[in-house]
Design an enzyme around this catalytic site. Structure first.
Site, short mmCIF file in Angstrom:
data_model
loop_
_atom_site.label_atom_id
_atom_site.label_comp_id
_atom_site.label_asym_id
_atom_site.label_seq_id
_atom_site.Cartn_x
_atom_site.Cartn_y
_atom_site.Cartn_z
N SER A 668 10.50 7.19 1.64
CA SER A 668 11.45 6.27 1.05
C SER A 668 12.88 6.75 1.28
CB SER A 668 11.14 6.09 -0.45
OG SER A 668 11.79 4.97 -0.98
N ASP A 741 4.67 -3.25 2.60
CA ASP A 741 5.59 -2.56 1.69
C ASP A 741 6.16 -3.55 0.67
OD1 ASP A 741 7.72 -1.10 0.49
OD2 ASP A 741 7.89 0.13 2.28
N HIS A 775 4.31 0.28 -0.60
CA HIS A 775 5.25 1.40 -0.51
C HIS A 775 4.56 2.73 -0.83
CE1 HIS A 775 9.27 2.95 -0.10
NE2 HIS A 775 9.22 3.55 -1.27
#
Length: 800
Positions: A668, A741, A775
């Site tokens: 991330s 995601d 994610h």
């Protein structure tokens, strides 16, 4: 003719190199064993420490489970077959343990296969409810603790799409949200639309975050309306009663005296810019039987919220019941029209309204920053929390509800971990609500700090906080060389505690501790190390300085049996996640405790210590505001480089890290960091970037703690975007991204476009798109393959 054949063969060869069709691969056995190790059970203990519920989970679901149908609408991912969210993790076994006898019991009547979630004890803690997720419906079960038996209690299928699926009203009464139609009655998708999808804005500023999975068409609207609609049903002693009409119930909470409901319902028009939590809504009070009493607010879509982290809509917010009164509802209203920079001494006002709710609301108190909540104690005690995200400040004040007196107890930067006092211990009052626990005749608050940050690392503590003087007396603290914190205060007067204790070699276990009696801690669990492959791996929290004097830390793992004198320097993987700070002192604080047991999750870089790497995990990467009128990100790239250089130099000086065999990685924002380091430095031999955002113009209304918009700071957005410097990324970069995601800002297109940009400029790059992953990655096959890709990349470009 031969030359043409040669050219075709060459082109085919290039295509195979550029885009490989790869089947799932397995990493080395040690890595696979660590990933698939069965985690220790989750523990839930009643407040009397009489019974303990042990919940077991499988490590990771299969790719087939992840590939099941789902609807991606209104910011949600919905299982269309059973009125639940998709991508959940489930409990697959329960057992009970009687603490006094240390005897364990299997629970009869559990559904098979057990796919449980949403566990909750009854008010008197003689029963435990849980949700059972079946392929075609959702059920509610209740475990009789003394009888060790589970029974299904619902007649209709639950609707868990918007959460708040059920609540205990009393020991024999549960209210749950029920589906109103079978799932197979969902609207069918039309073969052709009735027209185009049109959005418009008529001159009013409406900035929005780049949310994923939003409503995109009238058909999506119809699906959300269908799957989110439910009715409230009360089960009392086995008898079901419908207490509401069908609606989209976002939340429903009973008043402390159980005579009223505070209910929030969503309604049309559904937004195409924000998720369900931001849809227009109505907040109202109903009586226990479901009869309408009064409306408190009609709230617009949150797409009208002004940009800026401390700006809010100019409407009521934060509705809640006051825990220490029978039926008093509270809420907040901005005094600055929602604009934090508007000159005014106070920015928020908190109101209260008591049953029968037919008079004007009472003003309780005002706050100088944004109101964040209140924790209730009694008629003379409450704690007000307020803060500023933009300034990274937090404030706690004492509030006397009877007199209206407010006194600031402390105000500090939210990034100052050392000055954090913890949270008040609580007890159940006469309404069964958790309220602040006081000691010393009500003059002090018992505070529980489960982190206990200090210059010596995290050392949790229990303290008495004097309301009058603000002095904090620590009455127990975790010893150095271990990590231990209080999970519950069982007896305030005898200071009998439930604690969770661990060290480097022993996983977390639970004990009963008596501070005053000073008897030996009584063990409740005896979990053993599930991670045999890293037994013998050394772990140390190292401290070092970057060139401008900022103190940094990181946790260093070295392979089992490693000796720098015998083995020399090692290849290194540095794993990090940047954070912004307003001052150097907070950035330099020590975080973590090297004596904690090492738990391995899928996201950990520690796997690679089994492959001969030195791993520096949680390497501090602070981005600090060093000039008064500047923000942290104004010096982002320079400080990233300073942080990385400091870590590399420290490992080299220690004689364990090879400066010429350094890799960097992150997930991330850590991936964003990685790409920037490769774009602007030549410190590393390879990088691994998972699920990052690489073009900040795709998040134009702010990101992380950056509240300036693209149009306010276009040069900053350009310079912080590694995509802008893709032609400079020549260090081999492995990009990994879940193709589904769901995180705002990290759309998969980020990795797709960065891959194309680096490839187009002749860089060395590989892009792995993991099917069905969000994610946070979940499936066993994808995770094993991800680790195979990472191991191969490190082996090829760093280790060798």
């Amino acid at each position: 003719m031969k030359s043409k054949v040669f050219i075709v063969a060459l082109l085919l060869s290039f295509k195979l190199l550029a885009q490989d069709a790869v089947s799932y691969q397995l990493p080395p056995q040690d890595i696979a064993d660590l990933l698939l190790a069965k985690p220790t059970p989750a523990v839930s203990i009643d407040s009397k420490a009489a019974w303990m519920l042990l919940s077991e989970r499988n490590s990771y679901p299969s790719i087939e489970e992840l590939a099941m149908p789902e609807l991606r609408i209104a910011g949600l991912r919905i299982n269309p077959n059973n009125y639940s969210l998709s991508r959940q993790s489930f409990i697959n076994n329960f057992t009970l343990q009687q603490i006094a006898t240390n005897k364990g019991f299997n629970i009869a009547g559990l559904p098979l296969p057990l796919m449980a979630s949403g566990v909750s004890w009854s008010p008197n803690e003689t029963k435990i409810a849980f949700i059972q997720n079946n392929p075609k419906n959702i059920d509610l079960y209740v475990i009789d603790v003394a009888a060790h038996k589970a029974v299904k209690v619902n007649k209709k299928s639950l609707n868990t799409v918007l959460g708040n699926s059920y609540t205990w009203l009393d020991d024999n009464t549960i209210v749950y949200k029920a589906a109103t139609q079978p799932a197979n009655a969902a609207p069918a998708k039309p073969l052709a639309p009735k027209g185009p999808t049109v959005q418009q804005n008529l001159g009013k500023a409406a900035p929005s975050v780049t949310y994923q999975d939003l409503i995109k068409s009238p058909y999506d609207e119809a699906l959300f309306d269908f799957y989110a609609t439910s009715e409230l049903i009360q089960i009392k002693n086995g008898v079901e009663t419908v207490i509401s009409k069908p609606a989209i119930y976002s939340s429903y909470t009973a008043s402390p005296d159980k005579k009223y409901w505070l209910i929030k319902t969503l309604h049309k028009p559904f937004s195409y810019l924000v998720g369900a939590s931001g849809f227009p809504s109505t907040v109202a009070i109903y009586d226990a039987a479901g009869k309408f009493v009064t409306q408190l607010a009609e709230l617009p879509s949150t797409e009208t919220k002004p940009s800026g982290y401390d700006n809010v809509q100019n409407v009521q917010r934060t509705f809640d019941w006051r825990d220490d009164e029978a039926a008093t509802v509270t809420w907040c209203m901005p005094l600055d029209s929602g604009l934090i920079k508007k000159p005014t001494e106070y920015h928020d006002m908190v109101y209260a309204l008591s049953a029968p709710f037919n008079v004007e609301p009472k003003e309780l108190f005002k706050t100088k920053m944004r109101y964040r909540g209140v924790q209730w104690g009694n008629e003379n005690l409450a704690l007000i929390s307020e803060g500023s995200q933009a300034k990274q400040m937090t404030k706690i004040s004492y509030f006397n509800p009877s007199s209206g007196a407010v006194k600031v107890l402390y105000e500090k930067p939210s990034t100052d971990a050392y000055s954090f006092l913890g949270y008040p211990a609580t007890y159940k009052n006469k309404f069964g609500r958790e309220v602040i626990q006081t000691t010393d005749n009500g003059t002090k608050i018992l505070m529980n700090n489960t982190t206990g940050s200090s210059p010596k690392g995290d050392l949790p503590f229990l303290s008495k906080w004097d309301i009058a003087t603000g002095e904090n007396e620590i009455i127990w603290r975790c010893s150095e060389g271990t990590f231990e914190y209080v999970t519950d205060v069982l007896n305030t007067y005898r200071l009998t505690l439930l604690v969770r204790k661990e060290n480097k070699t022993t996983p977390p276990n639970y004990f009963i501790k008596d501070i005053i009696a000073k008897i030996a801690d009584r063990p409740l669990t005896n979990f053993t190390n599930p991670y045999k492959a890293i037994e013998g791996v050394s772990k140390e929290q190292i401290k070092y300085k970057r060139a401008d004097g900022v103190d940094l830390t990181g946790t260093l793992y070295l392979p089992k049996g490693y000796s720098k004198e015998k083995d020399g320097t090692l290849p290194v993987l540095i794993w990090a996640y940047p954070r912004e700070f307003q001052n150097v002192a907070d950035a330099a604080q020590v975080r973590g405790n090297q004596n904690r047991f090492t738990t391995i999750s899928w996201a950990s870089p520690i796997f690679f210590v089994t492959q001969g790497f030195a791993v520096l995990d949680n390497a501090e990467m602070p981005i600090v505001s060093t000039i008064a009128d500047k923000k942290p990100n104004d010096d982002f790239i320079n400080q990233l480089q300073l942080n990385a250089e400091a870590a590399i130099n420290k490992l080299s000086e220690m004689g364990v890290g090879d400066k010429n065999r350094m890799a960097v990685g992150g997930h991330s924002y850590g991936a964003f960091m990685t790409a920037n380091l490769l774009a602007h430095t030549h410190l590393f031999k390879a990088g691994i970037a998972r699920s990052g955002a690489y073009n900040r113009t795709l998040t134009p209304f702010g990101f992380q703690n950056e509240e300036r918009t693209y149009w306010q700071a276009p040069q900053l957005y350009y310079e912080m975007s590694p995509f802008s410097y893709a032609d400079k990324i020549k260090t081999p970069l492995l990009l990994i991204h879940g193709d589904s995601d769901d995180n705002p800002g990290t759309f998969p297109i980020n990795s797709e476009r960065l891959f194309n940009a680096i490839k187009g400029n002749g860089g060395t790059v590989r892009f792995v798109s993991l099917p069905y992953e969000a994610h946070s990655y979940r499936s066993k096959e994808n995770l094993l393959h991800m680790l195979w890709e990472m191991n191969n990349w490190l082996d090829k470009y760093v280790k060798k």
